[in-house]
Design a protein around this motif. Sequence first.
Motif, short mmCIF file in Angstrom:
data_model
loop_
_atom_site.label_atom_id
_atom_site.label_comp_id
_atom_site.label_asym_id
_atom_site.label_seq_id
_atom_site.Cartn_x
_atom_site.Cartn_y
_atom_site.Cartn_z
N MET A 1 34.25 53.80 86.62
CA MET A 1 33.69 53.26 87.88
C MET A 1 34.93 53.57 88.84
O MET A 1 36.05 53.60 88.57
N ASP A 2 34.54 54.03 90.23
CA ASP A 2 35.58 54.26 91.21
C ASP A 2 35.35 53.15 92.38
O ASP A 2 34.59 52.19 92.15
N TYR A 3 36.11 53.24 93.23
CA TYR A 3 36.17 52.42 94.51
C TYR A 3 34.61 52.33 95.17
O TYR A 3 34.12 51.16 95.41
N LYS A 4 34.22 53.44 95.23
CA LYS A 4 32.67 53.43 95.93
C LYS A 4 31.69 52.81 95.22
O LYS A 4 30.79 51.84 95.66
N GLU A 5 31.79 52.73 93.78
CA GLU A 5 30.89 52.05 92.76
C GLU A 5 30.90 50.75 92.88
O GLU A 5 30.22 49.98 93.00
N LYS A 6 32.40 50.47 92.83
CA LYS A 6 32.68 48.77 92.96
C LYS A 6 32.22 48.19 93.98
O LYS A 6 31.66 47.08 94.07
N LYS A 7 32.60 48.77 95.27
CA LYS A 7 31.98 48.49 96.63
C LYS A 7 30.62 48.20 96.53
O LYS A 7 30.02 46.90 96.99
N LEU A 61 38.25 45.38 93.06
CA LEU A 61 38.06 46.72 93.74
C LEU A 61 39.42 47.23 94.39
O LEU A 61 39.64 48.66 94.47
N LEU A 62 40.42 46.52 94.62
CA LEU A 62 41.86 46.97 95.13
C LEU A 62 42.43 48.01 94.02
O LEU A 62 43.26 48.95 94.53
N THR A 63 42.19 47.95 92.59
CA THR A 63 42.94 48.61 92.08
C THR A 63 42.41 50.23 91.94
O THR A 63 43.09 50.84 91.36
N TYR A 64 41.39 50.25 92.67
CA TYR A 64 40.86 51.59 92.77
C TYR A 64 41.37 52.31 93.87
O TYR A 64 41.23 53.50 93.89
N CYS A 65 42.13 51.85 94.54
CA CYS A 65 42.97 52.34 95.92
C CYS A 65 43.98 52.75 95.54
O CYS A 65 44.82 53.39 96.29
N GLU A 66 44.65 52.45 94.45
CA GLU A 66 45.93 52.87 94.00
C GLU A 66 46.03 54.11 93.26
O GLU A 66 45.47 54.73 92.85
#
Length: 66
Positions: A1-7, A61-66
Motif C-alpha cells: 500500500m502507498d500514500y494514495k491507496e491509504k488516503k 498514512l503519515l508513514t507513507y510520507c517518509e
Amino acid sequence: MDYKEKKAEMKKKYEYAINAISVANGVDVGVALDMLEANIMRGAQYAYVNVDEFKKDYEELLTYCE
C-alpha cells in the motif's frame, strides 16, 4: 500500500463523517477530510468518528510520507 491507496481507504472508511462535514460546511469532500484530520489531530473537539481508530489510521498514512 502507498500514500494514495491509504488516503483512499480512509476516505471510504470515514465517508459518512466526511460527507456530513462537507454538507454542514459547504466544502468538497477533500476539504472535509482535511477538516476531520485537523480536528482530531488537534484535540478532537468535535469527534465525528472513533478518535483512537482515526489517529491510528492517520499515523499509518503519515508513514507513507517518509
